[in-house]
Design a protein around this motif. Structure first.
Motif, PDB file in Angstrom:
ATOM      1  N   HIS A  40       0.252  -1.503  -0.093  1.00 22.45           N
ATOM      2  CA  HIS A  40      -0.060   0.007  -0.105  1.00 22.45           C
ATOM      3  C   HIS A  40       1.032   1.450  -0.015  1.00 22.45           C
ATOM      4  CE1 HIS A  40      -3.428  -1.450   0.183  1.00 22.45           C
ATOM      5  NE2 HIS A  40      -3.739  -2.005   0.609  1.00 22.45           N
ATOM      6  N   VAL A  41       1.981   1.430   0.850  1.00 19.60           N
ATOM      7  CA  VAL A  41       3.017   2.331   0.267  1.00 19.60           C
ATOM      8  C   VAL A  41       3.445   2.889  -0.467  1.00 19.60           C
ATOM      9  CG1 VAL A  41       5.234   3.350   1.157  1.00 19.60           C
ATOM     10  CG2 VAL A  41       4.175   2.351   2.659  1.00 19.60           C
ATOM     11  N   ARG A  42       3.537   1.498  -2.006  1.00 25.07           N
ATOM     12  CA  ARG A  42       3.674   1.909  -3.393  1.00 25.07           C
ATOM     13  C   ARG A  42       2.482   2.118  -3.762  1.00 25.07           C
ATOM     14  NH1 ARG A  42       6.503  -3.300  -2.240  1.00 25.07           N
ATOM     15  NH2 ARG A  42       4.911  -4.098  -2.899  1.00 25.07           N
ATOM     16  N   GLN A  43       0.992   1.416  -3.486  1.00 22.65           N
ATOM     17  CA  GLN A  43       0.031   2.187  -3.984  1.00 22.65           C
ATOM     18  C   GLN A  43      -0.106   3.709  -4.537  1.00 22.65           C
ATOM     19  OE1 GLN A  43      -2.242   0.023  -6.133  1.00 22.65           O
ATOM     20  NE2 GLN A  43      -0.105  -0.464  -6.380  1.00 22.65           N
ATOM     21  N   GLY A  44      -0.073   3.963  -3.215  1.00 22.99           N
ATOM     22  CA  GLY A  44      -0.569   5.214  -2.998  1.00 22.99           C
ATOM     23  C   GLY A  44       0.475   6.907  -2.883  1.00 22.99           C
ATOM     24  N   LEU A  45       1.818   5.582  -3.019  1.00 19.48           N
ATOM     25  CA  LEU A  45       3.209   6.662  -3.408  1.00 19.48           C
ATOM     26  C   LEU A  45       2.667   6.999  -5.115  1.00 19.48           C
ATOM     27  CD1 LEU A  45       5.199   8.490  -2.797  1.00 19.48           C
ATOM     28  CD2 LEU A  45       6.665   6.380  -3.096  1.00 19.48           C
ATOM     29  N   GLY A  46       2.480   6.070  -5.251  1.00 17.81           N
ATOM     30  CA  GLY A  46       2.433   6.055  -7.176  1.00 17.81           C
ATOM     31  C   GLY A  46       1.073   7.086  -7.334  1.00 17.81           C
ATOM     32  N   ILE A  47       0.047   6.436  -6.745  1.00 21.92           N
ATOM     33  CA  ILE A  47      -1.571   7.711  -6.921  1.00 21.92           C
ATOM     34  C   ILE A  47      -0.104   9.564  -6.665  1.00 21.92           C
ATOM     35  CG2 ILE A  47      -3.362   8.198  -5.569  1.00 21.92           C
ATOM     36  CD1 ILE A  47      -4.062   5.352  -5.450  1.00 21.92           C
ATOM     37  N   PHE A  48      -0.226   9.242  -6.024  1.00 24.18           N
ATOM     38  CA  PHE A  48       0.238  11.127  -5.792  1.00 24.18           C
ATOM     39  C   PHE A  48       1.111  11.345  -6.182  1.00 24.18           C
ATOM     40  CE2 PHE A  48      -2.065  10.083  -1.446  1.00 24.18           C
ATOM     41  CZ  PHE A  48      -2.684  10.734  -1.892  1.00 24.18           C
ATOM     42  N   LEU A  49       2.276  10.793  -5.801  1.00 27.20           N
ATOM     43  CA  LEU A  49       2.839  11.242  -7.060  1.00 27.20           C
ATOM     44  C   LEU A  49       2.664  11.527  -8.723  1.00 27.20           C
ATOM     45  CD1 LEU A  49       6.448   9.176  -6.234  1.00 27.20           C
ATOM     46  CD2 LEU A  49       6.091  11.584  -6.129  1.00 27.20           C
ATOM     47  N   LEU A  77      -9.432   6.308  -8.068  1.00 28.97           N
ATOM     48  CA  LEU A  77      -8.139   5.994  -7.633  1.00 28.97           C
ATOM     49  C   LEU A  77      -7.554   5.332  -6.040  1.00 28.97           C
ATOM     50  CD1 LEU A  77      -5.434   6.347 -11.028  1.00 28.97           C
ATOM     51  CD2 LEU A  77      -7.248   4.080 -10.294  1.00 28.97           C
ATOM     52  N   TRP A  78      -8.013   7.111  -5.564  1.00 31.36           N
ATOM     53  CA  TRP A  78      -7.617   7.271  -4.694  1.00 31.36           C
ATOM     54  C   TRP A  78      -8.290   6.397  -3.078  1.00 31.36           C
ATOM     55  CZ3 TRP A  78      -9.716   9.035   0.180  1.00 31.36           C
ATOM     56  CH2 TRP A  78      -9.415   9.567   1.443  1.00 31.36           C
ATOM     57  N   ILE A  79      -9.955   6.428  -3.661  1.00 34.13           N
ATOM     58  CA  ILE A  79     -11.434   5.484  -3.073  1.00 34.13           C
ATOM     59  C   ILE A  79     -11.068   3.976  -3.049  1.00 34.13           C
ATOM     60  CG2 ILE A  79     -13.420   5.112  -2.950  1.00 34.13           C
ATOM     61  CD1 ILE A  79     -12.762   7.781  -1.188  1.00 34.13           C
ATOM     62  N   PRO A  94      -6.914   0.176  -9.816  1.00 35.36           N
ATOM     63  CA  PRO A  94      -7.099  -0.247 -12.326  1.00 35.36           C
ATOM     64  C   PRO A  94      -5.709   0.758 -13.160  1.00 35.36           C
ATOM     65  CG  PRO A  94      -8.982   0.175 -10.772  1.00 35.36           C
ATOM     66  CD  PRO A  94      -8.547   0.547  -9.612  1.00 35.36           C
ATOM     67  N   LEU A  95      -5.490   0.282 -13.573  1.00 32.35           N
ATOM     68  CA  LEU A  95      -4.470   0.580 -14.889  1.00 32.35           C
ATOM     69  C   LEU A  95      -2.780   0.877 -14.735  1.00 32.35           C
ATOM     70  CD1 LEU A  95      -6.889   2.615 -16.055  1.00 32.35           C
ATOM     71  CD2 LEU A  95      -6.305   1.003 -16.868  1.00 32.35           C
ATOM     72  N   LEU A  96      -2.733   1.183 -12.737  1.00 30.76           N
ATOM     73  CA  LEU A  96      -1.486   2.179 -12.986  1.00 30.76           C
ATOM     74  C   LEU A  96      -1.305   1.092 -11.624  1.00 30.76           C
ATOM     75  CD1 LEU A  96      -2.619   5.010 -12.826  1.00 30.76           C
ATOM     76  CD2 LEU A  96      -1.115   4.369 -14.432  1.00 30.76           C
ATOM     77  N   GLY A  97      -1.866  -0.372 -11.405  1.00 31.85           N
ATOM     78  CA  GLY A  97      -1.359  -0.309  -9.906  1.00 31.85           C
ATOM     79  C   GLY A  97       0.128  -1.399 -10.123  1.00 31.85           C
ATOM     80  N   ALA A  98      -0.055  -2.313 -10.999  1.00 31.76           N
ATOM     81  CA  ALA A  98       1.081  -2.645 -11.941  1.00 31.76           C
ATOM     82  C   ALA A  98       2.192  -2.643 -11.483  1.00 31.76           C
ATOM     83  CB  ALA A  98       0.674  -4.464 -12.432  1.00 31.76           C
TER      84      ALA A  98
END
Length: 107
Positions: A40-49, A77-79, A94-98
């Motif tokens: 989740h750190v990777r997901q959260g950081l990726g969303i914000f950057l 995406l954030w929700i 979706p779309l960016l997670g991987a």
């Protein structure tokens, strides 16, 4: 204590605005490191950057429809990621997670 319960606080903090992602990185160090928290750190950081990097260019579109769609997309995406962290699930956004998982695999 299983991995999900141990890393849940880190996972939830990771989705707070950008300072939360930085705090979550430090919360997920050494003896407190969990696979769930790291995911989740990777997901959260990726969303914000990606929000800030792409938002800079979307701002030049000078169209309220393009800007509104952009904000709505990232809010969804954030929700999605935040609810996954609260529910103790490791679902990629979706779309960016991987892409985020591969890009930030060292975290």
């Amino acid at each position: 204590m299983n991995d999900i319960q141990k890393g849940k606080n880190t996972a939830v903090v990771a989705y707070m605005p950008i300072i939360g992602a930085v705090i979550a990185i430090f919360m997920n160090q050494e003896e407190n490191k969990t696979d769930f928290g790291s995911f989740h750190v990777r997901q959260g950081l990726g969303i914000f950057l990606s929000f800030f990097l792409l938002g800079y260019f979307v701002g030049y579109a000078n169209s309220w429809m393009a800007t509104g769609a952009f904000y709505l997309f990232y809010f969804i995406l954030w929700i999605y990621g935040f609810l996954g962290a609260l529910q103790g699930q490791k679902k990629e956004i979706p779309l960016l997670g991987a892409f985020f998982q591969n890009l930030f695999k060292s975290l």
